[in-house]
Design a protein around this motif. Structure first.
Motif, PDB file in Angstrom:
ATOM      1  N   ASP A  49      34.678  60.344 -62.959  1.00  0.00           N
ATOM      2  CA  ASP A  49      34.661  62.051 -63.040  1.00  0.00           C
ATOM      3  C   ASP A  49      35.913  62.593 -62.000  1.00  0.00           C
ATOM      4  O   ASP A  49      36.595  63.390 -62.321  1.00  0.00           O
ATOM      5  CB  ASP A  49      33.524  62.538 -62.785  1.00  0.00           C
ATOM      6  N   ALA A  50      35.656  62.166 -60.913  1.00  0.00           N
ATOM      7  CA  ALA A  50      36.542  62.660 -59.786  1.00  0.00           C
ATOM      8  C   ALA A  50      37.870  62.592 -59.770  1.00  0.00           C
ATOM      9  O   ALA A  50      38.741  63.233 -59.458  1.00  0.00           O
ATOM     10  CB  ALA A  50      35.904  62.016 -58.316  1.00  0.00           C
ATOM     11  N   ASN A  51      38.281  61.278 -60.307  1.00  0.00           N
ATOM     12  CA  ASN A  51      39.500  61.023 -60.609  1.00  0.00           C
ATOM     13  C   ASN A  51      40.224  61.092 -62.053  1.00  0.00           C
ATOM     14  O   ASN A  51      41.085  60.546 -62.555  1.00  0.00           O
ATOM     15  CB  ASN A  51      39.810  59.518 -60.208  1.00  0.00           C
ATOM     16  N   LYS A  52      39.649  62.223 -62.806  1.00  0.00           N
ATOM     17  CA  LYS A  52      39.855  62.222 -64.270  1.00  0.00           C
ATOM     18  C   LYS A  52      41.541  62.474 -64.455  1.00  0.00           C
ATOM     19  O   LYS A  52      42.134  62.166 -65.395  1.00  0.00           O
ATOM     20  CB  LYS A  52      39.162  63.491 -64.961  1.00  0.00           C
ATOM     21  N   ASP A  53      41.986  63.084 -63.497  1.00  0.00           N
ATOM     22  CA  ASP A  53      43.459  63.556 -63.468  1.00  0.00           C
ATOM     23  C   ASP A  53      44.325  62.535 -63.513  1.00  0.00           C
ATOM     24  O   ASP A  53      45.440  62.408 -63.899  1.00  0.00           O
ATOM     25  CB  ASP A  53      43.631  64.590 -62.333  1.00  0.00           C
ATOM     26  N   LEU A  54      44.118  61.247 -63.008  1.00  0.00           N
ATOM     27  CA  LEU A  54      44.881  60.148 -63.095  1.00  0.00           C
ATOM     28  C   LEU A  54      44.950  59.713 -64.512  1.00  0.00           C
ATOM     29  O   LEU A  54      45.952  58.856 -64.690  1.00  0.00           O
ATOM     30  CB  LEU A  54      44.243  58.951 -62.115  1.00  0.00           C
ATOM     31  N   ASN A  55      44.134  59.866 -65.225  1.00  0.00           N
ATOM     32  CA  ASN A  55      44.259  59.344 -66.639  1.00  0.00           C
ATOM     33  C   ASN A  55      43.991  57.875 -66.985  1.00  0.00           C
ATOM     34  O   ASN A  55      44.735  57.419 -67.781  1.00  0.00           O
ATOM     35  CB  ASN A  55      45.402  60.009 -67.334  1.00  0.00           C
ATOM     36  N   CYS A  56      43.261  57.101 -66.190  1.00  0.00           N
ATOM     37  CA  CYS A  56      43.252  55.820 -66.058  1.00  0.00           C
ATOM     38  C   CYS A  56      42.456  55.169 -67.292  1.00  0.00           C
ATOM     39  O   CYS A  56      43.001  53.866 -67.738  1.00  0.00           O
ATOM     40  CB  CYS A  56      42.420  55.196 -64.743  1.00  0.00           C
ATOM     41  N   PHE A  57      41.637  56.053 -67.758  1.00  0.00           N
ATOM     42  CA  PHE A  57      40.828  55.346 -68.851  1.00  0.00           C
ATOM     43  C   PHE A  57      41.135  55.967 -70.243  1.00  0.00           C
ATOM     44  O   PHE A  57      41.358  57.214 -70.322  1.00  0.00           O
ATOM     45  CB  PHE A  57      39.349  55.766 -68.727  1.00  0.00           C
ATOM     46  N   ILE A  58      41.031  55.058 -71.440  1.00  0.00           N
ATOM     47  CA  ILE A  58      41.333  55.740 -72.956  1.00  0.00           C
ATOM     48  C   ILE A  58      39.733  55.882 -73.208  1.00  0.00           C
ATOM     49  O   ILE A  58      39.329  56.806 -74.016  1.00  0.00           O
ATOM     50  CB  ILE A  58      41.849  54.732 -73.459  1.00  0.00           C
ATOM     51  N   THR A  59      38.797  54.850 -73.047  1.00  0.00           N
ATOM     52  CA  THR A  59      37.525  54.889 -73.393  1.00  0.00           C
ATOM     53  C   THR A  59      36.565  54.394 -72.393  1.00  0.00           C
ATOM     54  O   THR A  59      36.829  53.529 -71.808  1.00  0.00           O
ATOM     55  CB  THR A  59      37.300  54.025 -74.710  1.00  0.00           C
ATOM     56  N   LEU A  60      35.417  55.241 -72.244  1.00  0.00           N
ATOM     57  CA  LEU A  60      34.544  54.857 -71.593  1.00  0.00           C
ATOM     58  C   LEU A  60      33.347  54.359 -72.085  1.00  0.00           C
ATOM     59  O   LEU A  60      33.099  54.438 -73.187  1.00  0.00           O
ATOM     60  CB  LEU A  60      33.893  56.301 -70.564  1.00  0.00           C
ATOM     61  N   ASN A  61      32.510  53.382 -71.423  1.00  0.00           N
ATOM     62  CA  ASN A  61      31.635  52.679 -71.904  1.00  0.00           C
ATOM     63  C   ASN A  61      30.103  52.877 -70.917  1.00  0.00           C
ATOM     64  O   ASN A  61      29.535  52.032 -70.805  1.00  0.00           O
ATOM     65  CB  ASN A  61      31.986  50.906 -71.596  1.00  0.00           C
ATOM     66  N   LYS A  62      30.184  54.308 -70.978  1.00  0.00           N
ATOM     67  CA  LYS A  62      28.764  54.756 -69.676  1.00  0.00           C
ATOM     68  C   LYS A  62      27.578  54.265 -70.420  1.00  0.00           C
ATOM     69  O   LYS A  62      26.861  53.514 -69.609  1.00  0.00           O
ATOM     70  CB  LYS A  62      28.917  56.338 -69.798  1.00  0.00           C
ATOM     71  N   GLU A  63      27.039  54.427 -71.800  1.00  0.00           N
ATOM     72  CA  GLU A  63      25.952  54.318 -72.201  1.00  0.00           C
ATOM     73  C   GLU A  63      25.650  52.597 -72.031  1.00  0.00           C
ATOM     74  O   GLU A  63      24.291  52.440 -71.427  1.00  0.00           O
ATOM     75  CB  GLU A  63      25.691  54.775 -73.368  1.00  0.00           C
ATOM     76  N   GLU A  64      26.451  52.160 -72.349  1.00  0.00           N
ATOM     77  CA  GLU A  64      26.162  50.357 -72.450  1.00  0.00           C
ATOM     78  C   GLU A  64      26.174  49.811 -71.133  1.00  0.00           C
ATOM     79  O   GLU A  64      25.397  49.095 -70.962  1.00  0.00           O
ATOM     80  CB  GLU A  64      27.306  50.011 -73.480  1.00  0.00           C
ATOM     81  N   ALA A  65      27.153  50.596 -70.305  1.00  0.00           N
ATOM     82  CA  ALA A  65      27.236  50.121 -68.660  1.00  0.00           C
ATOM     83  C   ALA A  65      25.887  50.273 -68.137  1.00  0.00           C
ATOM     84  O   ALA A  65      25.291  49.553 -67.411  1.00  0.00           O
ATOM     85  CB  ALA A  65      28.564  50.753 -68.101  1.00  0.00           C
ATOM     86  N   ILE A  66      25.168  51.435 -68.519  1.00  0.00           N
ATOM     87  CA  ILE A  66      24.118  51.735 -67.490  1.00  0.00           C
ATOM     88  C   ILE A  66      22.907  50.816 -68.300  1.00  0.00           C
ATOM     89  O   ILE A  66      22.010  50.305 -67.508  1.00  0.00           O
ATOM     90  CB  ILE A  66      23.772  53.289 -67.826  1.00  0.00           C
ATOM     91  N   LYS A  67      23.002  50.547 -69.362  1.00  0.00           N
ATOM     92  CA  LYS A  67      21.867  49.822 -69.974  1.00  0.00           C
ATOM     93  C   LYS A  67      22.132  48.328 -69.478  1.00  0.00           C
ATOM     94  O   LYS A  67      20.996  48.016 -69.115  1.00  0.00           O
ATOM     95  CB  LYS A  67      22.064  49.786 -71.535  1.00  0.00           C
TER      96      LYS A  67
END
Lengths: 484, 475
Positions: free
Chosen positions: A35-53
């Motif tokens: 979130d803090a580095n959104k401006d860098l545009n590193c990611f196309i797709t996040l896997n947040k839900e699965e990663a937390i699980k």
């Protein structure tokens, strides 16, 4: 925000073992960093839900290896089951793979946690991440500068300490060049060392998946995890499992190193050569032999690469036809040929189309003989020349790039520029050798990379020397500082 | 004016009889529910790579050897690039530069003279998926995508439709025999294309060729070639030129119709497949295949002939592989080849055909047939009894002796009993006796027939014959 992810891997591992922290702490910190580095545009797709699980699932398991519970990000041309894989192309904007790449299975087997898919040049075609359908990645050292490519997302993500690990792919320099531009460690393993099953092919005879990390030791640890024989890839080589960290810290005395004259010629920016020369002096004073050598045809490697890589690419990208998966035009079409041409015309970006056209051209009719076959025979010469030198030297070293990171928007009108960025990395893919980019210093606040090239399947020697140089230089490689 | 001479070349695609596909571990099947024998490799999904099924190479080596080819011992695969919906990767993996076999031949016999049809090359490739064209849409069945094929290409040396048929029948027989392919044209496991051109008899330059694609049967190959030769002659005789084109056979009108005009220089952008390393066929591998090679039909024919088996029986044996295996075992056991071949290709084959089954589906065993043939050979049973016994052998486990016992078919070997029957026959057939006295030999045969009829074939024929002659001489 916690700062666990900036710690050395061994310390994170200790904290996990002591139950001082849980994998979930690392994952949540990682998403804070995203979130803090959104401006860098590193990611196309996040896997947040699965990663937390996954992090929660790991709480019941014992910490059985160094990589356990560690967040990792994967370049978006490596397929992940049920997790969108786009190759940074409109063509695959809606593509959800039905299987995991071999390396992804390995990552999962080691209980690492995949947090998302990394931005890149479209189908890995480019060297500044500016051909991505999802926009350029910014360089964490200077956001006006490119992050390099094609694994630009991997380079910036690890450099900005968003994740400690990333997987990239390298066809002509796509791991090493962004590693140099972002001040991190990236290795292209020997061709055949890591399975390509599940890597969306660009140029099959050159592609390799490799580890992208903050430091040399952790790079070797990640290579330990992803390599191995795969019977689904006929070019995968069956080698006994070895520990790539095993020579780190051992003496480099009496090592013999070759430097190709071309790699220190004036096609390379003087600042970069100066920095490499500083390292050479350190090595000499530590009883390492340095000799300057010539390698046949090395100066022609860019046109050779264009012929071979683009020929293979033109064929590899033929499957994107709008029939079974991916983008299909919604325009009215009157024939199947029209469906193909409009779908491909709309689905691919300009650089990809340019390369498909060039690749088709060099394979067409008589050209196959005049260009493609000739290129293959010169490739053989370059291989022989490299292997000959490596029969009497432990390693070949030189710069990774010819220039420092340039401004975003620069060089996009020049179709040849992106290839010239890879002038010093391309020959390594042509020969199938392992090659690493190691940060060796800065100029005007931008990092400079040194390239270390080893014998086939001798990554362990690269790690040995790289770890020595890393320790001697003791650079602070965190763009926001405070790591040394 | 010179004559117009046809030159014909034939391309055959044969699906190889492997368990799995060539580049993935999906099953090689026919007639399964559409799109159930597939995986991500067959669909050409992003990121997949081909593996290589070694069984395919085994069968292709076998085919190359059976067709007398020279093997390319260092071979690779090539990509043939073109767009079509039935081609999931946008290229077909095939062999262009290093076909597994070259310089082969198939020997045929044309009106008693032997002729070799030269094989230009035989190469391995993957099948495409199957397109099913419906009114508004085309449906794709990927079960077929990646099934291994060999393509067998002849030199342009076939003179007419008759030679074409002889070649195809011979080729089919060989591929079937060596266990290479099912060669079922109706299921598409064998597909034929014919290239036909006409040239002036006094010229060496071949005419423009026309290709007839995907002909559905061997007899249609003959019809389409005959029609095409006639059509081309008419075109040329009208002073017009033959156009290079692809045609298809129209079964209804027994003619060929235009599919598409060939575009000049179709550019497939062939290049070596980088995902599959070179395949090295070493001597050990080739020797292993040579050892597995069964006796091929031509050799079989020769050896059957030497045993005195007639041509009709030989052909029947060669056309039924299981029957042929059975026959070979009988010969190995030293059973009379002539008698056994007659039984096997006569009553046995009749039964199998009637029930549409293979000999392996019956309870016949080599040992039981041996017992039966030996009894017949030693005149212990008549051919009529033999038939009767045989009819019980298909579906019981009983031995020949048990069947004889059960059916009360035991031979009458008792001289007194036979004498009584002979006396009765003589008494009832006075006309035949008159004929006999007038020197007509065939009356003995007639009287023997009457004896066998009366005994339901159970009289020992040899003994009965002796006794009859003795009785007659005493009249």
């Amino acid at each position: 925000m916690t700062r666990y992810l900036e710690l050395p891997l061994i310390e994170i591992n200790k904290k996990l073992k002591n139950k001082e922290i849980k994998p979930l702490d690392l994952v949540l910190e990682c998403f804070d960093r995203i979130d803090a580095n959104k401006d860098l545009n590193c990611f196309i797709t996040l896997n947040k839900e699965e990663a937390i699980k996954k992090a929660r699932d790991l709480e019941t398991k014992s910490v059985d290896n160094l990589l356990f519970g560690i967040p990792i990000a994967i370049k978006d041309n490596i397929v992940t089951k049920a997790l969108r894989t786009t190759c940074a192309s409109r063509m695959l904007d809606n593509f959800i793979p039905v299987y995991d790449a071999f390396v992804v299975e390995k990552i999962n087997n080691n209980n690492m946690i995949i947090v998302g898919k990394l931005n890149m040049d479209e189908f890995a075609m480019g060297s500044s991440n500016q051909t991505s359908y999802y926009g350029a990645v910014l360089n964490p050292w200077n956001k006006l500068k490119v992050a390099g490519g094609s694994s630009g997302g991997a380079g910036a993500c690890v450099s900005a300490r968003i994740t400690p690990f990333a997987l990239g792919s390298d066809t002509g320099g796509s791991i090493r060049q962004p590693s140099a531009f972002n001040g991190i460690v990236g290795l292209k393993p020997t061709y055949g060392r890591v399975s390509r099953y599940g890597l969306v092919a660009f140029a099959s005879s050159l592609d390799q998946i490799g580890p992208v990390t903050k430091n040399v030791y952790e790079n070797a640890v990640l290579l330990n995890a992803i390599c191995g024989f795969d019977n689904k890839d006929l070019t995968s080589v069956d080698k006994t499992q070895e520990d790539f960290t095993r020579l780190i810290g051992t003496s480099i005395e009496k090592m013999k190193i070759a430097i190709p004259n071309f790699y220190m010629s004036d096609v390379i920016d003087k600042e970069i050569r100066d920095k490499i020369n500083e390292v050479i002096e350190i090595l000499k004073s530590n009883d390492v032999t340095i000799d300057y050598v010539d390698i046949d045809y090395i100066e022609h490697s860019v046109p050779l690469y264009q012929i071979i890589a683009l020929a293979e690419a033109s064929s590899n990208l033929a499957r994107f036809d709008g029939i079974r998966y991916g983008y299909t035009t919604d325009k009215e079409v009157s024939s199947i040929d029209e469906l193909y041409s409009i779908t491909r015309g709309e689905g691919f970006g300009d650089e990809v189309k340019r390369r498909i056209m060039m690749g088709s051209y060099v394979l067409s009719g008589e050209n196959a003989h005049n260009y493609y076959e000739k290129a293959l025979s010169i490739r053989k010469h370059i291989s022989d020349s490299f292997n000959n030198i490596l029969s009497s030297y432990d390693l070949i070293i030189g710069p990774t790039t010819t220039t420092l990171p340039y401004n975003i928007g620069e060089g996009q009108d020049d179709a040849v520029k992106s290839f010239l960025d890879d002038l010093l990395t391309i020959p390594v893919n042509m020969v199938g050798l392992p090659g690493m980019s190691l940060p060796v210093g800065f100029k005007d606040g931008m990092p400079i990379g040194m390239q270390l090239i080893g014998r086939k399947f001798d990554e362990v020697t690269i790690y040995k020397l790289a770890a020595f140089i890393e320790e001697k230089l003791n650079l602070d490689l965190n763009p926001i500082g405070g790591e040394r | 004016m010179s004559n117009l001479i046809p030159t014909i070349g034939i391309e055959v695609h044969a699906e190889l009889k492997t368990k799995e596909k060539i580049f993935s571990n999906s099953l090689n099947t026919y007639g399964e529910v559409a799109n159930t024998k597939i995986n991500e490799i067959d669909l050409g999904y992003p990121g997949v790579l081909p593996t290589l099924n070694k069984d395919v190479i085994d069968l292709a080596i076998k085919a190359a050897l059976a067709l007398n080819c020279k093997l390319n011992k260092v071979m690779h695969f090539d990509r043939k690039n073109y767009f079509y919906p039935d081609l999931p990767k946008g290229f077909q993996i095939t062999q262009s530069r290093t076909p597994i076999g070259t310089h082969g031949y198939v020997e045929i016999e044309v009106d008693g003279a032997k002729k070799r049809i030269g094989i230009e090359d035989i190469h391995i490739e993957e099948d495409t998926c199957k397109s099913i064209h419906e009114k508004e849409v085309t449906l794709l069945d990927f079960n077929r995508a990646g099934i291994p094929l060999i393509e067998i290409v002849t030199k342009p040396v076939i003179a007419n439709e008759k030679e074409a048929v002889l070649y195809l029948e011979k080729l089919r027989e060989i591929l079937l025999y060596a266990g290479i392919s099912d060669v079922k044209i109706e299921e598409g496991s064998m597909r034929c294309d014919a290239n036909i051109s006409l040239k002036e008899s006094d010229s060496d330059i071949l005419g423009t060729k026309v290709e007839i694609k995907n002909i559905g049967s061997i007899s249609n190959v003959a019809s389409s070639i005959a029609y095409e030769i006639k059509r081309q002659k008419e075109v040329i005789n009208k002073g017009k030129k033959i156009i290079a084109e692809t045609r298809k056979f129209d079964e209804k009108n027994s003619s060929t119709v235009l599919m598409r005009v060939k575009e000049t220089g179709n550019d497939y952008r062939y290049f070596p497949e980088p995902d599959i390393p070179y395949v090295i066929l070493d001597e050990e591998w080739i020797d292993k295949i040579k050892k597995e090679m069964p006796v091929l039909p031509d050799k079989l024919r020769e050896s059957y002939k030497r045993f005195g088996i007639n041509d009709i029986a030989i052909n029947a044996l060669i056309q039924n592989q299981e029957l042929n295996k059975f026959m070979n075992k009988l010969i190995e056991l030293g059973v009379n080849p002539i008698i056994s071949s007659n039984i096997i290709t006569g009553d046995v084959l009749g039964y199998l055909n009637k029930h549409n089954i293979s000999i392996e589906d019956t309870k016949l065993t080599v040992d039981k047939i041996k017992q039966l043939v030996n009894k017949l050979e030693n005149n212990e049973i008549s051919s009529r009894i033999c038939k009767e016994i045989l009819s019980d052998m298909f579906d019981t486990d009983n031995s020949v002796n048990q069947i004889i016992e059960n059916k009360g078919l035991k031979q009458i070997n008792d001289t007194e009993e036979l004498k009584k029957i002979i006396v009765k026959v003589i008494k009832d057939n006075q006309d035949a006796i008159t004929d006999y006295k007038n020197g007509l030999d065939r009356s003995v045969k007639f009287l023997m027939g009457q004896i066998m009829k009366l005994t339901k074939g159970q009289a020992n024929p040899k003994l009965a014959n002796e006794l009859l002659i003795k009785e007659l001489s005493e009249i």
